[in-house]
Design an enzyme around this catalytic site. Sequence first.
Site, PDB file in Angstrom:
ATOM      1  N   ASP A  63      28.053 -50.366   4.570  1.00 31.15           N
ATOM      2  CA  ASP A  63      27.338 -51.359   3.781  1.00 31.15           C
ATOM      3  C   ASP A  63      25.910 -51.383   4.306  1.00 31.15           C
ATOM      4  O   ASP A  63      25.673 -51.758   5.467  1.00 31.15           O
ATOM      5  CB  ASP A  63      28.008 -52.730   3.962  1.00 31.15           C
ATOM      6  CG  ASP A  63      27.338 -53.821   3.151  1.00 31.15           C
ATOM      7  OD1 ASP A  63      26.152 -53.676   2.804  1.00 31.15           O
ATOM      8  OD2 ASP A  63      28.003 -54.838   2.865  1.00 31.15           O
ATOM      9  N   ASN A  90      20.963 -43.713  -1.778  1.00 28.39           N
ATOM     10  CA  ASN A  90      21.212 -43.971  -3.203  1.00 28.39           C
ATOM     11  C   ASN A  90      21.587 -45.419  -3.484  1.00 28.39           C
ATOM     12  O   ASN A  90      21.308 -45.932  -4.571  1.00 28.39           O
ATOM     13  CB  ASN A  90      22.336 -43.039  -3.677  1.00 28.39           C
ATOM     14  CG  ASN A  90      22.882 -43.465  -5.021  1.00 28.39           C
ATOM     15  OD1 ASN A  90      22.299 -43.204  -6.063  1.00 28.39           O
ATOM     16  ND2 ASN A  90      24.015 -44.168  -5.004  1.00 28.39           N
ATOM     17  N   SER A 145      12.396 -45.357  -8.691  1.00 29.22           N
ATOM     18  CA  SER A 145      12.445 -45.661 -10.119  1.00 29.22           C
ATOM     19  C   SER A 145      11.034 -45.597 -10.689  1.00 29.22           C
ATOM     20  O   SER A 145      10.064 -45.887  -9.973  1.00 29.22           O
ATOM     21  CB  SER A 145      13.005 -47.082 -10.298  1.00 29.22           C
ATOM     22  OG  SER A 145      12.795 -47.531 -11.617  1.00 29.22           O
ATOM     23  N   TYR A 161      13.173 -56.035  -8.213  1.00 35.04           N
ATOM     24  CA  TYR A 161      13.590 -54.629  -8.266  1.00 35.04           C
ATOM     25  C   TYR A 161      12.369 -53.711  -8.162  1.00 35.04           C
ATOM     26  O   TYR A 161      12.338 -52.762  -7.369  1.00 35.04           O
ATOM     27  CB  TYR A 161      14.351 -54.367  -9.573  1.00 35.04           C
ATOM     28  CG  TYR A 161      14.901 -52.960  -9.671  1.00 35.04           C
ATOM     29  CD1 TYR A 161      16.051 -52.590  -8.979  1.00 35.04           C
ATOM     30  CD2 TYR A 161      14.265 -51.997 -10.454  1.00 35.04           C
ATOM     31  CE1 TYR A 161      16.553 -51.300  -9.055  1.00 35.04           C
ATOM     32  CE2 TYR A 161      14.758 -50.700 -10.541  1.00 35.04           C
ATOM     33  CZ  TYR A 161      15.901 -50.356  -9.846  1.00 35.04           C
ATOM     34  OH  TYR A 161      16.397 -49.064  -9.924  1.00 35.04           O
ATOM     35  N   LYS A 165      11.380 -51.097  -4.985  1.00 38.23           N
ATOM     36  CA  LYS A 165      11.267 -49.641  -5.148  1.00 38.23           C
ATOM     37  C   LYS A 165       9.842 -49.159  -4.851  1.00 38.23           C
ATOM     38  O   LYS A 165       9.662 -48.035  -4.370  1.00 38.23           O
ATOM     39  CB  LYS A 165      11.689 -49.240  -6.567  1.00 38.23           C
ATOM     40  CG  LYS A 165      13.164 -49.500  -6.876  1.00 38.23           C
ATOM     41  CD  LYS A 165      14.108 -48.650  -6.049  1.00 38.23           C
ATOM     42  CE  LYS A 165      15.558 -48.778  -6.521  1.00 38.23           C
ATOM     43  NZ  LYS A 165      16.498 -47.990  -5.713  1.00 38.23           N
ATOM     44  N   THR A 196      24.886 -45.685 -16.281  1.00 38.33           N
ATOM     45  CA  THR A 196      25.789 -46.073 -15.178  1.00 38.33           C
ATOM     46  C   THR A 196      26.088 -47.566 -15.375  1.00 38.33           C
ATOM     47  O   THR A 196      25.589 -48.183 -16.313  1.00 38.33           O
ATOM     48  CB  THR A 196      25.091 -45.900 -13.801  1.00 38.33           C
ATOM     49  OG1 THR A 196      23.973 -46.788 -13.762  1.00 38.33           O
ATOM     50  CG2 THR A 196      24.641 -44.485 -13.541  1.00 38.33           C
TER      51      THR A 196
HETATM   52  N1  NAP Z   1      20.785 -45.953 -13.586  1.00 36.86           N
HETATM   53  C1  NAP Z   1      19.469 -45.959 -13.769  1.00 36.86           C
HETATM   54  O1  NAP Z   1      18.959 -45.969 -14.921  1.00 36.86           O
HETATM   55  C2  NAP Z   1      18.538 -45.925 -12.599  1.00 36.86           C
HETATM   56  C3  NAP Z   1      17.161 -45.789 -12.858  1.00 36.86           C
HETATM   57  C4  NAP Z   1      16.280 -45.751 -11.786  1.00 36.86           C
HETATM   58  C5  NAP Z   1      16.760 -45.823 -10.485  1.00 36.86           C
HETATM   59  N2  NAP Z   1      18.102 -45.967 -10.263  1.00 36.86           N
HETATM   60  C6  NAP Z   1      18.548 -46.048  -8.865  1.00 36.86           C
HETATM   61  O2  NAP Z   1      19.548 -45.079  -8.623  1.00 36.86           O
HETATM   62  C7  NAP Z   1      20.466 -45.551  -7.617  1.00 36.86           C
HETATM   63  C8  NAP Z   1      21.894 -45.470  -8.138  1.00 36.86           C
HETATM   64  O3  NAP Z   1      21.978 -46.310  -9.279  1.00 36.86           O
HETATM   65  P1  NAP Z   1      23.208 -46.310 -10.290  1.00 36.86           P
HETATM   66  O4  NAP Z   1      22.633 -46.374 -11.639  1.00 36.86           O
HETATM   67  O5  NAP Z   1      24.175 -45.253  -9.947  1.00 36.86           O
HETATM   68  O6  NAP Z   1      23.789 -47.751  -9.953  1.00 36.86           O
HETATM   69  P2  NAP Z   1      25.293 -48.324  -9.920  1.00 36.86           P
HETATM   70  O7  NAP Z   1      26.153 -47.573 -10.846  1.00 36.86           O
HETATM   71  O8  NAP Z   1      25.142 -49.795 -10.065  1.00 36.86           O
HETATM   72  O9  NAP Z   1      25.743 -47.976  -8.421  1.00 36.86           O
HETATM   73  C9  NAP Z   1      25.114 -48.578  -7.346  1.00 36.86           C
HETATM   74  C10 NAP Z   1      25.784 -48.110  -6.069  1.00 36.86           C
HETATM   75  O10 NAP Z   1      25.121 -48.755  -4.964  1.00 36.86           O
HETATM   76  C11 NAP Z   1      26.138 -49.323  -4.161  1.00 36.86           C
HETATM   77  N3  NAP Z   1      25.670 -50.437  -3.362  1.00 36.86           N
HETATM   78  C12 NAP Z   1      25.097 -51.590  -3.756  1.00 36.86           C
HETATM   79  N4  NAP Z   1      24.860 -52.386  -2.699  1.00 36.86           N
HETATM   80  C13 NAP Z   1      25.281 -51.703  -1.603  1.00 36.86           C
HETATM   81  C14 NAP Z   1      25.315 -51.978  -0.222  1.00 36.86           C
HETATM   82  N5  NAP Z   1      24.887 -53.140   0.286  1.00 36.86           N
HETATM   83  N6  NAP Z   1      25.798 -51.020   0.619  1.00 36.86           N
HETATM   84  C15 NAP Z   1      26.265 -49.855   0.150  1.00 36.86           C
HETATM   85  N7  NAP Z   1      26.288 -49.546  -1.162  1.00 36.86           N
HETATM   86  C16 NAP Z   1      25.797 -50.468  -2.020  1.00 36.86           C
HETATM   87  C17 NAP Z   1      27.224 -49.740  -5.142  1.00 36.86           C
HETATM   88  O11 NAP Z   1      28.419 -50.004  -4.439  1.00 36.86           O
HETATM   89  P3  NAP Z   1      29.555 -51.054  -4.989  1.00 36.86           P
HETATM   90  O12 NAP Z   1      30.435 -50.263  -5.911  1.00 36.86           O
HETATM   91  O13 NAP Z   1      30.223 -51.513  -3.731  1.00 36.86           O
HETATM   92  O14 NAP Z   1      28.819 -52.165  -5.690  1.00 36.86           O
HETATM   93  C18 NAP Z   1      27.260 -48.505  -6.006  1.00 36.86           C
HETATM   94  O15 NAP Z   1      27.974 -47.478  -5.367  1.00 36.86           O
HETATM   95  C19 NAP Z   1      20.025 -46.990  -7.289  1.00 36.86           C
HETATM   96  O16 NAP Z   1      19.224 -46.974  -6.122  1.00 36.86           O
HETATM   97  C20 NAP Z   1      19.190 -47.370  -8.501  1.00 36.86           C
HETATM   98  O17 NAP Z   1      18.237 -48.364  -8.198  1.00 36.86           O
HETATM   99  C21 NAP Z   1      18.996 -46.026 -11.278  1.00 36.86           C
END
Ligand code: NAP
Length: 237
Positions: A63, A90, A145, A161, A165, A196
């Site tokens: 975590d 990530n 991001s 957010y 970032k 996601t």
């Molecule tokens: N999807 C997009 O459009 C997008 C765009 C720009 C940037 N991003 C970035 O890409 C990355 C992945 O995003 P995603 O879209 O895959 O998001 P997601 O599906 O919401 O997954 C987020 C992941 O982060 C984990 N997490 C959150 N808090 C945590 C903590 N305290 N310790 C360890 N793990 C933790 C979650 O674990 P749990 O399952 O335990 O909650 C999950 O595995 C993020 O940094 C996000 O900001 C995403």
Amino acid sequence: MSTARRVAVVTGGNRGIGLEICRQLAGLDYHVVLTARDADRADEQARSLDASCPGEVSGLGLDVVDGPSVDAAFRHVRKQHGRIDVLVNNAGIAVDGPEHRPSSPDFTRIRRTLETNLLGAWRCCAEVVPSMRARGYGRIVNLSSTMASLELTRSPSSPAYRISKTGLNMLTRTLAVELDGTGILVNAASPGYTRTDMSPDAERPVEAGADTPVWLATLPGTGPTGQVFLDRRALTW
Ligand SMILES: NC(=O)c1ccc[n+]([C@@H]2O[C@H](COP(=O)([O-])OP(=O)(O)OC[C@H]3O[C@@H](n4cnc5c(N)ncnc54)[C@H](OP(=O)(O)O)[C@@H]3O)[C@@H](O)[C@H]2O)c1
């Protein structure tokens, strides 16, 4: 025990882009340590990937907001593998949105966001730098991001957010400058607006979202450092 395979630690590897990053790195014959705050979930996803990829995948609880958890996880990886070649920060949360404004701050939400997206990644960087420095090799990738961009931002939404970032981009730059010439490359990747749990309306598949982070995680020694990339192209931010 020291393994010949390169070892990559991915935070938030249990779902979304993180899980796909694990899949792609394991496809490139890495030993991937798929970490998640739920250790059972990490093990479950790791077992499933391990059975279907050329590399190896193991699961581990981590975590990023919990210092002792981070400390124990990296100690375990160092003991188990004797090396950490790649760190992909990530794990991330998006708990403010279109209705939030910087003029009316919800500091609980803001602190949670900064703790996870900025300080969590920072904590993990600090864990891997000494051993990467000692071995003269390392790739650190921070998931950023386009919402971090000073140049592109025209909206007051999601201030926590965005700020987390933008801070992560500056962590990327300052760490890269500090580590210049050590064999450690530090870059940030915007995955693009990717479908996601965080962005359920997006159309971009996770395979595309994970591509640039994986490219940065596997850069040759002549690769860039201290930059932010989208679709393998440098972004001005
Ligand atoms: N999807 C997009 O459009 C997008 C765009 C720009 C940037 N991003 C970035 O890409 C990355 C992945 O995003 P995603 O879209 O895959 O998001 P997601 O599906 O919401 O997954 C987020 C992941 O982060 C984990 N997490 C959150 N808090 C945590 C903590 N305290 N310790 C360890 N793990 C933790 C979650 O674990 P749990 O399952 O335990 O909650 C999950 O595995 C993020 O940094 C996000 O900001 C995403």
